[in-house]
Enzyme design. Structure first.
Site, PDB file in Angstrom:
ATOM      1  N   CYS A  79       0.807  -1.223   0.000  1.00  0.00           N
ATOM      2  CA  CYS A  79       0.000   0.000   0.000  1.00  0.00           C
ATOM      3  C   CYS A  79       0.838   1.270   0.000  1.00  0.00           C
ATOM      4  CB  CYS A  79      -0.924   0.013   1.218  1.00  0.00           C
ATOM      5  SG  CYS A  79      -0.055  -0.038   2.800  1.00  0.00           S
ATOM      6  N   GLU A 126      -7.006  -6.217   0.093  1.00  0.00           N
ATOM      7  CA  GLU A 126      -7.024  -5.215   1.175  1.00  0.00           C
ATOM      8  C   GLU A 126      -5.978  -4.157   0.911  1.00  0.00           C
ATOM      9  OE1 GLU A 126      -5.142  -3.612   4.910  1.00  0.00           O
ATOM     10  OE2 GLU A 126      -4.329  -5.032   3.440  1.00  0.00           O
ATOM     11  N   ARG A 169      -8.945   2.131  12.585  1.00  0.00           N
ATOM     12  CA  ARG A 169      -8.085   1.569  11.530  1.00  0.00           C
ATOM     13  C   ARG A 169      -8.951   1.338  10.298  1.00  0.00           C
ATOM     14  NH1 ARG A 169      -3.127  -0.618  12.082  1.00  0.00           N
ATOM     15  NH2 ARG A 169      -2.310  -1.859  10.359  1.00  0.00           N
ATOM     16  N   ARG A 171      -9.574   0.592   6.523  1.00  0.00           N
ATOM     17  CA  ARG A 171      -8.949  -0.056   5.379  1.00  0.00           C
ATOM     18  C   ARG A 171     -10.011  -0.359   4.327  1.00  0.00           C
ATOM     19  NH1 ARG A 171      -5.207   1.745   7.545  1.00  0.00           N
ATOM     20  NH2 ARG A 171      -3.245   0.778   8.133  1.00  0.00           N
TER      21      ARG A 171
END
Length: 357
Positions: A79, A126, A169, A171
């Site tokens: 990422c 992800e 968090r 994502r």
């Protein structure tokens, strides 16, 4: 919950196995793993020690035909080219980012070539939330176009691990099912836990003797947090001055000071540097970092009193990096549970087709 009929999946850009935990929980079997970082490989092997397959390295060096047949592809593809911090750093260095970054951005296309060759029934990808807005949305449009062009019905959603663990968090998760195996799956089917949501007291060392001592993280008769996790006076003074400087300039940069009732900021891979995003207040002492064991709990990899705690076999620095890069395990489990009915149908239909053949 299990499917009763197993399915096979592969774990690409596996990290320490956060996505894998979810799909094993619903009856899947991992048949192939790829992770290039040698320290992450050590942790992965220690915690999935019954594997009959090796942990492969660089996926770009592996031909797609050498990967076993599988029903589901999992990939937390790198990422850094898309994250806010990664883009800022690359801009400052005058380096390209996104798909123009030849070392990381194009790794998504390794996912594409494997999907094209094996045509698994489903996949779960992800990445960081900023993937949606990178390059004014062009990067995400390219990704979605590539996946749909392969013949998959694709859904995506940003999910905050805050519902399961005491940290914010966010994502993005991208799920696809092959169009010739029609489903009505939606990531809106992921069930969020009923409140109240947990706070940091659920993952912190109690330090009252109720927990077994685990060196080097805790010590003494009360299993108190080891002194080495308390910030040095010099570092604490620096962080306070840094925060004051940016506050005066109207910026939001600064440390995150937490107590047992708090919810933490996102644990990042840079946590080993100074721990500034999640500092734990201490009475009569300067703040401290989380221990790696607390990070394992913060990411849902284990729970206090667990009969099978997550094995941490690397240095603190590497452990912080690994947890900061990981997928929160309870989120992966909930997504896998939402996909499970369709995976069950998928495996059952595949078995019927084989019998007819």
């Amino acid at each position: 919950m299990t499917t009763g009929q197993g399915f096979r999946f592969i774990d690409l850009f596996a990290g320490i196995g956060g996505l894998r935990i979810g799909f094993e929980a619903v009856g899947g079997t991992c048949v192939f793993t790829s992770e290039w970082n040698k320290f992450s490989q050590q942790t992965y092997k220690a915690n999935f020690e019954d594997d009959t397959h090796e942990v492969n390295g660089d996926i770009t060096a592996i031909h797609e035909a050498d990967i076993p047949a599988h029903d589901v592809l999992l990939a937390g593809f790198p990422c850094q080219p898309f994250s806010i911090a990664g883009v800022s750093k690359k801009n400052a260095l005058g380096r390209a980012h996104g798909f123009a970054d030849e070392t990381q951005g194009t790794l998504f296309f390794d996912v594409v070539r494997i999907l094209r060759h094996h045509r698994p029934r489903a996949f779960l990808l992800e990445n960081v939330k900023n993937l949606l807005s990178h390059d004014k949305g062009n990067t995400f449009r390219v990704i979605m176009h590539a996946l749909r062009e392969l013949g998959y019905s694709v859904d995506h959603k940003v999910i905050d691990a805050r519902h399961w663990v005491p940290q914010h968090r966010e994502r993005i998760f991208i799920v696809g099912f092959r169009e010739d195996w029609p489903t009505n799956f939606s990531l809106d089917d992921v069930i969020l836990p009923e409140g109240p949501n947990p706070n940091l007291s659920s993952i912190l060392h109690p330090g009252d003797g109720s927990e077994t001592v685990e060196e080097p993280y805790t010590c003494g008769d009360l299993a108190a947090v080891a002194p080495k996790y308390t910030l040095t006076p010099k570092l604490w003074q620096y962080l306070q001055k840094y925060a004051a400087k940016h506050k005066a300039a109207g910026n939001g940069f600064g440390f995150g000071l937490c107590g047992p009732e708090s919810v933490a900021r996102t644990l990042s891979a840079r946590y080993y540097k100074d721990g500034s995003e999640i500092l734990i207040a201490q009475e009569g002492l300067d703040p401290r970092r989380l221990t790696p064991r607390e990070c394992a709990r913060l990411m849902g990899f284990d729970r206090p009193g667990s009969n099978k705690p997550w094995k941490i076999v690397v240095s603190d620095t590497q452990a912080y990096r690994q947890f900061g890069n990981a997928v929160a395990a309870p989120v992966a489990i909930s997504i896998a549970e939402a996909m499970e009915p369709w995976l069950h149908n998928m495996v059952a239909l595949k078995s019927k087709r084989r019998m007819r053949a």
